[in-house]
Design a protein around this motif. Structure first.
Motif, PDB file in Angstrom:
ATOM      1  N   MET A   1       0.847  -1.198   0.000  1.00 24.38           N
ATOM      2  CA  MET A   1       0.000   0.000   0.000  1.00 24.38           C
ATOM      3  C   MET A   1       0.881   1.245   0.000  1.00 24.38           C
ATOM      4  SD  MET A   1      -2.923   1.222   2.720  1.00 24.38           S
ATOM      5  CE  MET A   1      -3.961  -0.166   2.282  1.00 24.38           C
ATOM      6  N   ALA A   2       0.550   2.197  -0.846  1.00 26.97           N
ATOM      7  CA  ALA A   2       1.331   3.427  -0.966  1.00 26.97           C
ATOM      8  C   ALA A   2       1.182   4.270   0.302  1.00 26.97           C
ATOM      9  CB  ALA A   2       0.880   4.226  -2.178  1.00 26.97           C
ATOM     10  N   ARG A   3       2.248   4.986   0.652  1.00 26.93           N
ATOM     11  CA  ARG A   3       2.224   5.888   1.798  1.00 26.93           C
ATOM     12  C   ARG A   3       2.416   7.319   1.312  1.00 26.93           C
ATOM     13  NH1 ARG A   3       5.796   7.620   6.388  1.00 26.93           N
ATOM     14  NH2 ARG A   3       4.434   7.782   8.210  1.00 26.93           N
ATOM     15  N   LEU A   4       1.714   8.237   1.949  1.00 29.73           N
ATOM     16  CA  LEU A   4       1.718   9.635   1.561  1.00 29.73           C
ATOM     17  C   LEU A   4       2.749  10.427   2.338  1.00 29.73           C
ATOM     18  CD1 LEU A   4       0.419  12.233   0.275  1.00 29.73           C
ATOM     19  CD2 LEU A   4      -1.153  12.220   2.230  1.00 29.73           C
ATOM     20  N   SER A   5       3.452  11.338   1.623  1.00 28.58           N
ATOM     21  CA  SER A   5       4.223  12.405   2.248  1.00 28.58           C
ATOM     22  C   SER A   5       3.555  13.727   1.894  1.00 28.58           C
ATOM     23  CB  SER A   5       5.672  12.412   1.747  1.00 28.58           C
ATOM     24  OG  SER A   5       6.403  11.322   2.262  1.00 28.58           O
ATOM     25  N   LEU A   6       3.152  14.482   2.911  1.00 29.75           N
ATOM     26  CA  LEU A   6       2.529  15.789   2.734  1.00 29.75           C
ATOM     27  C   LEU A   6       3.517  16.853   3.192  1.00 29.75           C
ATOM     28  CD1 LEU A   6      -0.083  17.402   2.065  1.00 29.75           C
ATOM     29  CD2 LEU A   6      -0.678  17.171   4.495  1.00 29.75           C
ATOM     30  N   ILE A   7       3.653  17.925   2.391  1.00 32.89           N
ATOM     31  CA  ILE A   7       4.649  18.959   2.646  1.00 32.89           C
ATOM     32  C   ILE A   7       3.970  20.325   2.731  1.00 32.89           C
ATOM     33  CG2 ILE A   7       6.702  20.122   1.725  1.00 32.89           C
ATOM     34  CD1 ILE A   7       7.225  17.407   0.176  1.00 32.89           C
ATOM     35  N   THR A   8       4.260  21.067   3.794  1.00 31.73           N
ATOM     36  CA  THR A   8       3.829  22.462   3.900  1.00 31.73           C
ATOM     37  C   THR A   8       5.057  23.351   3.918  1.00 31.73           C
ATOM     38  OG1 THR A   8       1.733  22.042   5.051  1.00 31.73           O
ATOM     39  CG2 THR A   8       2.754  24.194   5.389  1.00 31.73           C
ATOM     40  N   ALA A   9       5.153  24.247   2.933  1.00 31.75           N
ATOM     41  CA  ALA A   9       6.202  25.260   2.905  1.00 31.75           C
ATOM     42  C   ALA A   9       5.654  26.538   3.542  1.00 31.75           C
ATOM     43  CB  ALA A   9       6.645  25.526   1.470  1.00 31.75           C
ATOM     44  N   CYS A  10       6.464  27.201   4.357  1.00 30.52           N
ATOM     45  CA  CYS A  10       5.959  28.387   5.038  1.00 30.52           C
ATOM     46  C   CYS A  10       7.083  29.371   5.323  1.00 30.52           C
ATOM     47  CB  CYS A  10       5.258  28.009   6.344  1.00 30.52           C
ATOM     48  SG  CYS A  10       6.254  27.002   7.471  1.00 30.52           S
ATOM     49  N   TRP A  11       6.676  30.620   5.533  1.00 33.75           N
ATOM     50  CA  TRP A  11       7.592  31.673   5.976  1.00 33.75           C
ATOM     51  C   TRP A  11       6.770  32.813   6.550  1.00 33.75           C
ATOM     52  CZ3 TRP A  11       8.635  36.793   4.147  1.00 33.75           C
ATOM     53  CH2 TRP A  11       9.727  37.392   4.771  1.00 33.75           C
ATOM     54  N   ASN A  12       7.007  33.129   7.814  1.00 37.10           N
ATOM     55  CA  ASN A  12       6.254  34.181   8.511  1.00 37.10           C
ATOM     56  C   ASN A  12       4.752  34.018   8.301  1.00 37.10           C
ATOM     57  OD1 ASN A  12       8.611  35.211   9.512  1.00 37.10           O
ATOM     58  ND2 ASN A  12       8.648  37.024   8.218  1.00 37.10           N
ATOM     59  N   SER A  13       4.279  32.833   8.622  1.00 33.62           N
ATOM     60  CA  SER A  13       2.884  32.457   8.354  1.00 33.62           C
ATOM     61  C   SER A  13       2.060  32.329   9.620  1.00 33.62           C
ATOM     62  CB  SER A  13       2.857  31.134   7.581  1.00 33.62           C
ATOM     63  OG  SER A  13       3.595  31.208   6.389  1.00 33.62           O
ATOM     64  N   ALA A  14       2.438  33.041  10.673  1.00 32.83           N
ATOM     65  CA  ALA A  14       1.759  32.886  11.957  1.00 32.83           C
ATOM     66  C   ALA A  14       0.261  33.185  11.869  1.00 32.83           C
ATOM     67  CB  ALA A  14       2.412  33.789  13.004  1.00 32.83           C
ATOM     68  N   ARG A  15      -0.114  34.071  10.957  1.00 31.59           N
ATOM     69  CA  ARG A  15      -1.530  34.463  10.861  1.00 31.59           C
ATOM     70  C   ARG A  15      -2.414  33.337  10.342  1.00 31.59           C
ATOM     71  NH1 ARG A  15      -4.701  36.537   6.906  1.00 31.59           N
ATOM     72  NH2 ARG A  15      -2.955  36.580   5.454  1.00 31.59           N
ATOM     73  N   THR A  16      -1.843  32.430   9.550  1.00 33.00           N
ATOM     74  CA  THR A  16      -2.682  31.449   8.843  1.00 33.00           C
ATOM     75  C   THR A  16      -2.315  29.990   9.082  1.00 33.00           C
ATOM     76  OG1 THR A  16      -1.242  31.586   6.893  1.00 33.00           O
ATOM     77  CG2 THR A  16      -3.138  33.087   6.979  1.00 33.00           C
TER      78      THR A  16
END
Length: 256
Positions: A1-16
């Motif tokens: 079964m395939a496994r997922l890698s999820l990536i969030t890129a951020c910079w000065n994102s405290a508001r959201t």
């Protein structure tokens, strides 16, 4: 079964970013890798990730060369068979998104899964401004400037092995250039999920005013030329204008 890698890129994102990681927390998919790639934020971004990111498996915070550099770092550090991105202005529309995506990847021949996206008001995220219906990533649609909404796009790792990663030279359209490169040069099997997968705050670098849209479209046209994709500039402009008007009309229809 395939496994997922999820990536969030951020910079000065405290508001959201709190909305972003909480929407990941709520996903019903039981097991996946979740990477936060931060560009050395000097606000409370990483403190919020540490406090709210219950499903974060690894986090990196260091200077980078922009969002597409962060994407590439995430790909290099990921271990999953399937890779997806959720930006720090975005959040999932329902808890079943990742489970639905990975159910489609149970077919080992599927390379690509994608769906639809809504642009929402940056403050009142219940207010829908536009609805992006992703079109099939055929070579004809790619030439016209149509492509899936990148935050809804999930690819097997083998697609990156074949197509390469994000080109940092396309600061305004690195995601679009990558999708054009992959879909125009490779024969891929895709599955479209006809549902709203992601809610994106409007007003970002490529979703805001007329000047930003023009810069992005110039970058897209340059990418097409670099990839040998030929399409008349007038036809390209008409398709983009009509598509944007359709998105706004769907947004008006979706808002009570």
């Amino acid at each position: 079964m395939a496994r997922l890698s999820l990536i969030t890129a951020c910079w000065n994102s405290a508001r959201t970013i709190g909305d972003t990681v909480r929407s990941v927390n709520e996903q019903t998919l039981p097991d996946f890798e979740y990477l936060i790639i931060d560009g050395a934020s000097n606000d409370d971004t990483m403190a919020i990730v540490a406090r709210e990111g219950k499903r974060v498996t690894a986090a990196l915070s260091e200077p980078d060369k922009g969002i597409f550099d962060a994407y590439n770092k995430g790909i290099a550090r990921s271990t999953g068979d399937v890779i997806g991105f959720l930006n720090s202005d975005d959040f999932y529309a329902s808890p079943s998104v990742l489970a639905d995506v990975m159910a489609a990847f149970e077919d080992e021949t599927v390379d690509v899964v994608y769906g639809d996206l809504t642009y929402v008001d940056p403050v009142d995220t219940d207010k829908i401004e536009r609805v992006w219906r992703s079109r099939q990533p055929t070579k004809a649609n790619i030439a016209r400037g149509h492509h899936p909404a990148h935050p809804t796009l999930f690819l097997r790792r083998r697609v990156y092995d074949l197509a390469g990663v994000f080109d940092l030279g396309y600061r305004q359209a690195g995601d679009v250039e990558f999708m054009m490169r992959a879909f125009h040069t490779l024969e891929l099997k895709w599955v479209y999920l006809p549902k709203i997968m992601v809610r994106m705050r409007s007003g970002g670098a490529t979703g805001g005013n007329f000047a930003s849209l023009m810069r992005q479209n110039r970058a897209v046209r340059k990418a097409q030329a670099d990839l040998g994709i030929r399409y008349p500039v007038i036809g390209f402009a008409i398709h983009k204008i009509v598509d944007r008007l359709q998105q706004r009309l769907r947004g008006r229809m979706a808002t009570p």
